[in-house]
Design an enzyme around this catalytic site. Sequence first.
Site, short mmCIF file in Angstrom:
data_model
loop_
_atom_site.label_atom_id
_atom_site.label_comp_id
_atom_site.label_asym_id
_atom_site.label_seq_id
_atom_site.Cartn_x
_atom_site.Cartn_y
_atom_site.Cartn_z
N ASP A 28 33.36 36.23 17.90
CA ASP A 28 34.92 36.39 17.67
C ASP A 28 35.23 35.80 16.40
OD1 ASP A 28 35.06 37.17 20.50
OD2 ASP A 28 34.85 35.22 21.31
N GLU A 183 41.91 43.76 23.90
CA GLU A 183 41.84 42.24 23.50
C GLU A 183 41.88 41.96 22.01
OE1 GLU A 183 38.36 41.17 25.74
OE2 GLU A 183 36.94 41.93 24.28
C1 6LW Z 1 36.71 37.16 23.80
C2 6LW Z 1 36.96 38.49 23.81
C3 6LW Z 1 35.60 38.83 23.89
O1 6LW Z 1 37.97 36.20 24.07
O2 6LW Z 1 34.91 38.32 24.53
O3 6LW Z 1 34.31 40.18 22.34
C4 6LW Z 1 35.65 37.31 24.88
N1 6LW Z 1 35.38 39.88 22.59
O4 6LW Z 1 37.85 39.19 22.79
C5 6LW Z 1 34.70 35.96 24.64
O5 6LW Z 1 34.28 35.77 23.57
#
Ligand code: 6LW
Length: 522
Positions: A28, A183
């Site tokens: 991340d 996300e």
């Molecule tokens: C993070 C989300 C994700 O918050 O996995 O790969 C979660 N992305 O964006 C935990 O790393």
Amino acid sequence: MLATAFVLAAEALAQGFTNPVIPGFYPDPSVCRVGDDYYLVNSSFQFFPGVPLFHSKDLVNWQQIGNVLDRPSQLHLPKATCWGGIYAPTIRYNDGTFYMITTNCSDKGNFLVYTDDLSKGWSDPVWLKQQGIDPSLFFEDGKCYMVSNPNDGIWLCQINPKTGEQLTESRLLWNGTGGRYPEAPHIYKKDGYYYLMIAEGGTEMGHKVTIARSRRIEGPYQSNPANPILCHQNMMAQTNPIQGTGHADLVQAHDGSWWMVCLAFRPMAGGCHNLGRETFLAPVRWDKDAWPVVNGNGMIAEKMDVPTLPLRQLEKQPSRSDFSKMKPAVGCAEVMRRIGPHWVFVRNPEEKNYSIKDGLVLNCSTNQLSGVEGSPSFVARRQQKMDFTATTKLTLRKARKGDEAGLSVFMTEESHYDIFLTKNSAGKTVVQVRYNLISLSHEEAAVEIPGDECYLRVEGDKDNYSFSFSADGKNFRKIGTMNARYLSSECAGGFTGVTLGLYSQSANKKTAATATFDFFEM
Ligand code: 6LW
């Protein structure tokens, strides 16, 4: 004079770099620029200190300069597991102040911390109302906007970043292109457009990066017809050693060029990955009024044959820690300062269990590596290469049957392989190997050794971890080998990657045992 001229010429001609730029469990990534300095942060889950902070002059070479959350008042990790704790952070710089915003899934959710001076540490948490994970900040005309992803969408509100007060109602900006788990939102402004970049597909094989834009920050946002702008779930990338590309951030370099940092993983045994999600870099072409294009075709490689900023090598993480040569320290906070920011503990470490005196001393804890109560006596660093050898020298003192100390290949609280010294029923010291795999556990036969000290070694490759010990540090005897893939994210679960840790734990109600580690080398 000649030498200087050569260095300048070499700097101007920099070409090519190797991915990942930060290997091992550093997921991340988020990046910001201040002049010609670059700062990058990663998520850290159940580990303390939290949110590793890196510095770079060229986006290729990164040096860890600390951890953003390095005081218990900033990071409370009660019962945090490999699925809990600190999720994706964002780092931004605005008007002389650094901000880091993230989610503590084991505490009260979204918060930010800030500082005007990195050398002085960061503020205590400013808690925020808008929920959802992966919060990010965007500053414009004295206003501070926050985006995050409650209810499978990207929502925006305005906040006061110093008090946390939410100043406007949360409003939905975009749901993405239909991929699962929209996300990792970030907003950028370019050529009069607000760009909203997100990740979709979940952080597995189908992970990808998509983008939309609007003339107004509140939307409506129009999706890029060429989405996704980064994705390895296509035929061209099916044999690429890098998979699961996603969760990205963009930065414009001081020479005007655009770059993306993203996470991805490198499968090893049987298509599974153990090293966690790592940090990768790609150039971005972003013409006026056009959509950004990542590395020409939306894919990245290990060998990136592209022009870079002038390269500047920074100090690397040391491969060896000579604890016995370090100045004495009492308590975990002081120990942390001596051993360096690349070492981590699980949940909030117990002050009194750590010291340095003729080595790193861990008081044996009744909190187990396999438990989620309290914090075990355990200090670890990330496995950064598939092929590695990790060695330590250990002295176990005042131990009884049930007390043990050693070296753990630690993926999650449920899944870790340990080589350790303990006592048998006759009170003799033995060395032993144990594999913990969720609800399965297997112990190899114990081998009696003279005295209370021993060298312990773990060797890893893309298929296996092997365990050996030695009396003299030269001749090692192998006493166990186990497949690597059972410790992968696919088998063991969690958002983390393998760490190599020194630990000391007891099955007894009370113990006076201590473990002294002379050095650790990987
Ligand atoms: C993070 C989300 C994700 O918050 O996995 O790969 C979660 N992305 O964006 C935990 O790393």
